[in-house]
Design an enzyme around this catalytic site. Structure first.
Site, mmCIF file in Angstrom:
data_model
loop_
_atom_site.group_PDB
_atom_site.id
_atom_site.type_symbol
_atom_site.label_atom_id
_atom_site.label_comp_id
_atom_site.label_asym_id
_atom_site.label_seq_id
_atom_site.Cartn_x
_atom_site.Cartn_y
_atom_site.Cartn_z
ATOM 1 N N ASP A 74 0.870 -1.221 0.004
ATOM 2 C CA ASP A 74 -0.030 0.042 0.098
ATOM 3 C C ASP A 74 0.772 1.277 0.060
ATOM 4 O O ASP A 74 2.061 1.119 0.386
ATOM 5 C CB ASP A 74 -1.085 -0.145 1.306
ATOM 6 C CG ASP A 74 -0.262 -0.319 2.584
ATOM 7 O OD1 ASP A 74 0.832 -0.767 2.623
ATOM 8 O OD2 ASP A 74 -0.431 0.714 3.480
ATOM 9 N N GLU A 138 0.160 -1.450 5.696
ATOM 10 C CA GLU A 138 0.957 -0.868 6.557
ATOM 11 C C GLU A 138 0.950 0.545 7.011
ATOM 12 O O GLU A 138 1.032 0.806 8.149
ATOM 13 C CB GLU A 138 2.546 -1.108 5.891
ATOM 14 C CG GLU A 138 3.753 -0.850 7.067
ATOM 15 C CD GLU A 138 4.066 0.441 7.099
ATOM 16 O OE1 GLU A 138 4.784 0.578 8.234
ATOM 17 O OE2 GLU A 138 3.773 1.313 6.466
HETATM 18 ZN ZN LIG Z 1 6.495 2.402 4.482
#
Ligand SMILES: [Zn+2]
Length: 382
Positions: A74, A138
């Site tokens: 992401d 994340e």
């Molecule tokens: Zn990162």
């Protein structure tokens, strides 16, 4: 693999808009890159977090020990598009830098570890069992790494390299601060301000909490030799609607950056005790919620793994790799919950343009990082 092919893989990853979603498309793409090597003992596991959001685990080679490489799929949002000089989802090379969302954080690192493994397969030179863990989410809570860890995908690792940017491969991060975001809601009772005795002032009670929690967090005063002290910032305070009403609700949000000397449970216990104590007072109704807390990552700058990587670095770059700590959280906070203990370090291409417009990565640093990851893997299994 040719230079152009490597840059194409990075460009293709940048072109997939994974702003807090859509990681399945990256998982599809990575799977397609490894598909031609299926007869060479490549195993591909797709671990879905939610529709459209897939983690991917690719394992190659065979040996007793397993080396892990990990990167998140992401990216953060682009922000104001007008402040970009080129389309954030169409990689562009200018002055030997590749521009685009994720160029630093961390499609370049992800591309580099993918290419490292592909080249090993291409050349029939896989030195041992290597596992790629590509994660979702994340940037918004490390929940992909949490899911993979819970399902046991990190249990067989003997060392893990996170390819997040470390000042264009200048540093290796071996320890990091943890993060706790909290939201405290104070509920009172509305009344006209001419008769405040008929209401309960939610703001007054929340101010008491804000005051006390500040003093409480200051008692966590140990100093980490690399990371410094735990920090605490009260960052959002909301309450009340109009001047002639007693406020019936107020909210405070805070951010704590912890150090390995304090695990998150110690901090939760202290704050929960404070809330319980305040709620014993008449009229107090405080509730706390912790949002995606992340543990601080302990580490040893003199571990065998760090020493080995410093040697690999010396071999590839002919200079010393400096080791450091960092204040930001990463997937490391989740992977450290795996059943076995292993070193987790961060070293990767990219720079501090991450999360900004015109995010970029030095092309040569990106290409050379592949040499480093390959050397590190060979040294690891030597
Ligand atoms: Zn990162």
């Amino acid at each position: 693999m040719k230079r152009e092919e490597k840059l194409e893989i990075l460009s293709n990853l940048i072109a997939i808009d994974t702003v807090n979603d859509n990681e399945a498309k990256v998982a599809d793409y990575i799977s397609s890159l490894f598909a031609p090597y299926k007869n060479k003992g490549v195993s591909i596991d797709r671990v879905s977090y939610s529709p459209g959001r897939d983690n991917l685990v690719v394992t190659i080679g065979d040996s007793k020990k397993t080396l892990g490489f990990t990167g998140h799929e992401d990216v953060v949002s682009t922000g104001d598009l007008d402040s970009w000089d080129s389309d954030p989802f169409k990689a562009e090379i200018r002055n030997n830098k590749i521009y685009g969302r994720g160029a630093s954080d961390m499609k370049s690192g992800l591309a580099a570890i993918i290419i490292t493994m592909l080249e090993m397969l291409e050349n029939d030179a896989v030195p041992g069992r290597i596992k790629l863990l590509a994660t979702v989410g994340e940037e918004t809570g490390e929940y992909g790494a949490a899911q993979l860890t819970k399902k046991g995908y990190a249990d067989d690792l003997s060392g893990l390299i996170i390819a997040e940017p470390t000042e264009e491969m200048q540093n290796l991060i071996y320890t990091g601060k943890g993060v706790i975001d909290y939201v405290v809601t104070s509920v009172g009772k509305g009344a006209h301000s001419s008769t405040p005795e008929k209401g309960i002032n939610a703001i007054d009670h929340l101010i008491d909490f804000a005051d006390e929690v500040r003093k409480l967090m200051a008692t966590f005063d140990k100093v980490d030799p690399v990371l410094g002290k735990l920090t605490h910032v009260q960052s959002v305070f909301q309450g009340g609607e109009q001047t002639n009403s007693v406020p019936d609700k107020a909210i405070i949000k805070g951010n704590i950056r912890s150090i390995p000397a304090y695990n998150n449970q110690m901090i939760f216990d202290a704050i929960n005790d404070l809330i319980a104590r305040l709620n014993k007072k008449p009229g107090y109704d405080l509730k706390i919620e912790y949002v995606y807390p992340e543990e601080a990552v302990p580490g040893n700058p003199n571990s065998d793994f760090v020493k080995l990587l410093k040697n690999s670095y010396q071999t590839v770059y002919s200079k010393e790799l400096s080791v450091a700590g960092q204040a930001g959280a990463s997937d490391a906070s989740e992977f450290l919950h795996a059943k076995n203990d292993f070193d987790i370090v961060i070293v990767g291409p990219g720079n501090d343009t991450m999360h900004q417009s015109n995010e970029n990565c030095d092309v040569d640093v990106f290409l050379k990082s592949v040499d480093f990851y390959k050397q590190a893997a060979f040294d690891f299994f030597k």
